[in-house]
Design an enzyme around this catalytic site. Structure first.
Site, PDB file in Angstrom:
ATOM      1  N   CYS A  39      75.695  30.466  83.895  1.00 33.51           N
ATOM      2  CA  CYS A  39      76.589  29.809  85.425  1.00 33.51           C
ATOM      3  C   CYS A  39      78.220  29.798  85.442  1.00 33.51           C
ATOM      4  O   CYS A  39      79.106  29.510  86.935  1.00 33.51           O
ATOM      5  CB  CYS A  39      75.539  28.468  86.276  1.00 33.51           C
ATOM      6  SG  CYS A  39      74.109  28.782  86.254  1.00 33.51           S
ATOM      7  N   HIS A  62      73.019  30.950  94.659  1.00 30.25           N
ATOM      8  CA  HIS A  62      73.618  31.071  93.307  1.00 30.25           C
ATOM      9  C   HIS A  62      73.512  32.154  93.026  1.00 30.25           C
ATOM     10  O   HIS A  62      72.685  32.786  92.229  1.00 30.25           O
ATOM     11  CB  HIS A  62      72.295  29.788  92.856  1.00 30.25           C
ATOM     12  CG  HIS A  62      73.237  29.183  91.484  1.00 30.25           C
ATOM     13  ND1 HIS A  62      74.094  30.181  90.705  1.00 30.25           N
ATOM     14  CD2 HIS A  62      72.891  28.688  90.356  1.00 30.25           C
ATOM     15  CE1 HIS A  62      74.660  29.453  89.446  1.00 30.25           C
ATOM     16  NE2 HIS A  62      73.696  29.088  89.629  1.00 30.25           N
ATOM     17  N   HIS A  83      79.839  22.354  91.698  1.00 29.86           N
ATOM     18  CA  HIS A  83      78.683  23.917  90.828  1.00 29.86           C
ATOM     19  C   HIS A  83      77.470  23.313  92.234  1.00 29.86           C
ATOM     20  O   HIS A  83      76.971  24.427  92.710  1.00 29.86           O
ATOM     21  CB  HIS A  83      78.189  23.580  89.865  1.00 29.86           C
ATOM     22  CG  HIS A  83      76.868  24.390  89.070  1.00 29.86           C
ATOM     23  ND1 HIS A  83      77.896  25.317  89.110  1.00 29.86           N
ATOM     24  CD2 HIS A  83      76.262  24.416  88.999  1.00 29.86           C
ATOM     25  CE1 HIS A  83      76.789  26.776  88.439  1.00 29.86           C
ATOM     26  NE2 HIS A  83      75.117  25.595  88.292  1.00 29.86           N
TER      27      HIS A  83
END
Length: 615
Positions: free
Chosen positions: A259, A453, A415
């Protein structure tokens, strides 16, 4: 003296729409916009999706996180074949099929007999292993998808390119055009090795045109193509930019960090500019993981928000009542993240080149910090590396802008994945670092609230959203979270659940935070355009900065023309297939360097020797 990396352009495509000129960001804060800005957003979405701008609600509904539409794939009929073993009810089973469909290796319990032309009768004794074509309802029905109707591959000769590469061509073109500069002319003023491209995604191209089809096709009786293997590689977004857009001969690469991938690439770019190894760098990411297989993989990990979990969380009577739009709820009572797709690119220059060319200054990136987690039990569990990255980033802001700027004029793009584990662990990181630096109400936002995401490109989503704050003065709220969860650490944090108006100069710096599977942690420092100009004035003086401002007027005007053309639908991505291809025989090679056809400046062989003490 280190060059300061300056953002002079940005572009992309996400579930919110086109990124350049903050169009996608404005979709996030749509209700706060003026009538004119709202109309521009609608017009842009209409152009992207081949719709009409007066279809207001339909355009808005076809963006951001939403229920997966059947036009994308039918989430209620996802291929999930069933393995079985059958036995004859009598002594044998007989069936016919075409000879060409016979398996290469005939089972021992088959007896073959020719029938009519091209056909064969099979007599089977004993058991037979079969795989039945079957489908199932996907337990996860929500995703952040590009605006419905937008097909990037239709805008150029995509030649069976995987979706993420189609998106990369669009996004990189958007970023380059947003600069307002003649890119070809600009790059010709630089030596070819002063240009660099760092771009990738975190898991490769996993749709049917990439690694997805490569792995799936043989098992379902389809033929592997010649493109699935090479086009599946995760660094292909950089390769496509080099080969079909810039003709880049300079440094290239695609970092991988789950990520945190986008920020890993950004770190490479910052290092290249600071150390004078490049003056013009394109940084990007492009992930298209909204496929049944990827969704099932993350679901099997327990990472995604399933419909039945959302139903239980909201105490709903029926699955039909689930609000897919609000599936992602960072720092609230949540049950998993929502998968998303996105492609984001930014154009970085050295401060010298930006001032000299009259480039626009959207922000600067003085550094990006990366740390691993140390020893782990579960490879996907969070660790301690993020405390190091965030702490160092906060310290740099304090050193560069002062304690007041960090304590009172800073924000965090978290995040913020919407998993129960993330809300506890990331909030603890943010809260403890805030406490250590005497920050009382550190504003934290999370753009995955809207976009989902996008895996390796998530850091790019966070970054371009921050650039929008410095134009519009509104921090997007975590609007899908009704209340901050009781286990979230927030004594030194502010988690706005509604849009927060701060003005376009109140926030002087932002920290972009990423936490990736495997222990990949990164935090980037972003300095606002106003503060960046103040810093550069100390280096160049008021007179030179005034000249830069005058030169930038033409740049701004040209960029505005691009935006207006995009709103009218008259722009197309840059894609140069079979264009100015070079071979070794075309080069002029001497002891001092290489002269490349079509480039004004040569590549010099006069490299620095960092090991002079050893010679």
């Amino acid at each position: 003296m280190s060059h300061l990396p300056v953002i002079v352009g940005f572009g992309g495509i996400s579930p919110a729409g086109r990124s350049s000129f903050n169009q996608g960001y404005k979709r996030l804060i749509f209700d706060t916009l003026s009538d004119k800005d709202q109309q521009d957003v609608l017009q842009d979405l209409a152009v992207l999706t081949n719709s009409h701008a007066d279809e207001r609600q339909a355009l808005l509904d076809a963006t951001l996180i939403r229920k997966i539409p059947t036009s994308f794939f039918d989430a209620n009929r996802v291929l999930m074949n069933k393995a079985s073993k059958i036995h004859p009810a009598g002594e044998s089973i007989k069936f016919t099929l075409r000879k060409r469909d016979l398996p290469t290796n005939i089972p021992d319990n088959w007896t073959l007999a020719d029938t009519e032309a091209g056909q064969v009768e099979v007599t089977l004794t004993g058991a037979l292993d079969l795989i039945f074509n079957d489908t199932r309802v996907l337990p996860v029905q929500s995703a952040g998808m590009l605006p419905e109707g937008f097909e990037p591959g239709s805008l150029y000769q995509s030649r069976n390119h995987p979706r993420a590469l189609q998106m990369a061509i669009y996004a990189a073109s958007d970023a380059l055009a947003s600069t307002g500069l003649d890119i070809d002319k600009l790059l010709d003023t630089l030596a070819p090795d002063q240009i660099a491209v760092f771009a990738s995604n975190s898991i490769g191209q996993l749709d049917d045109l990439g690694f997805g089809g490569l792995n799936k096709y043989p098992a379902i009786g389809k033929r592997t193509t010649s493109k699935q293997m090479p086009l599946g590689y995760a660094q292909m977004p950089a390769d496509f930019v080099n080969a079909y857009m810039l003709g880049n001969l300079g440094t290239t690469g695609g970092a991988l960090g789950a990520c945190a991938t986008f920020l890993y690439n950004l770190r490479n770019a910052v290092e290249a500019i600071r150390t004078n190894k490049a003056e013009f760098v394109l940084v990007g990411g492009s992930d298209a993981p909204v496929t049944p297989e990827v969704i099932e993989g993350f679901r099997a990990m327990g990472a995604l928000a399933e419909d039945k979990q959302l139903q239980a969380l909201d105490k709903l009577a029926s699955l039909a009542d689930v609000d897919h739009r609000s599936a992602c709820r960072p720092f609230g009572d949540n049950c998993g993240f929502t998968i998303g797709e996105s492609s984001q690119f930014i154009v970085l220059m050295s401060d010298r080149l930006a001032i000299e060319t009259g480039a626009q200054i959207y922000a600067s990136v003085p550094d990006v910090y990366v740390h691993a987690d140390g020893y782990k039990k579960s490879i996907s569990a969070p660790g301690v590396g993020n405390y190091l990255t965030l702490g160092k980033a906060a310290s740099l802001v304090e050193k560069l802008l002062g304690s007041e700027a960090l304590q009172q004029h800073s924000m965090i793009q978290a995040h913020g994945t919407s998993t129960p584990q993330n809300r506890v662990t990331e909030s603890h990181v943010l809260n403890e670092v805030g406490k250590a630096f005497n920050i009382n109400d550190w504003t934290v936002t999370a753009v995955k609230t809207y976009l989902g995401h996008s895996q390796g490109t998530a850091g790019g989503d966070q970054l371009v959203s921050t650039l929008g704050v410095w134009e519009q003065g509104v921090i997007p709220g975590i609007v899908t979270t009704q209340a901050v969860a009781s286990d979230v650490h927030q004594s030194h944090l502010e988690l706005p659940l509604q849009h927060k108006e701060v003005g376009n100069q109140f926030i002087s710096n932002a920290l972009i935070n990423s936490k990736g599977f495997g222990g990949n942690n990164a935090t980037a420092v972003l300095i606002s355009p106003t503060e960046t100009i103040n810093l550069l004035q100390k280096r160049y003086g008021a007179a030179e900065m005034l000249e830069w401002q005058k030169r930038s007027e033409a740049t701004v005007a040209q960029a505005h023309e691009y935006n207006q053309a995009a709103l009218k639908g008259t722009t197309r991505p840059t894609y140069r297939y079979d264009y100015a291809v070079l071979a070794g025989e075309d080069l002029e090679i001497t002891h001092s360097g290489i002269k490349v056809p079509g480039r004004s400046l040569p590549v010099s062989f006069d490299v620095s020797n960092a090991y002079e003490d050893l010679t």
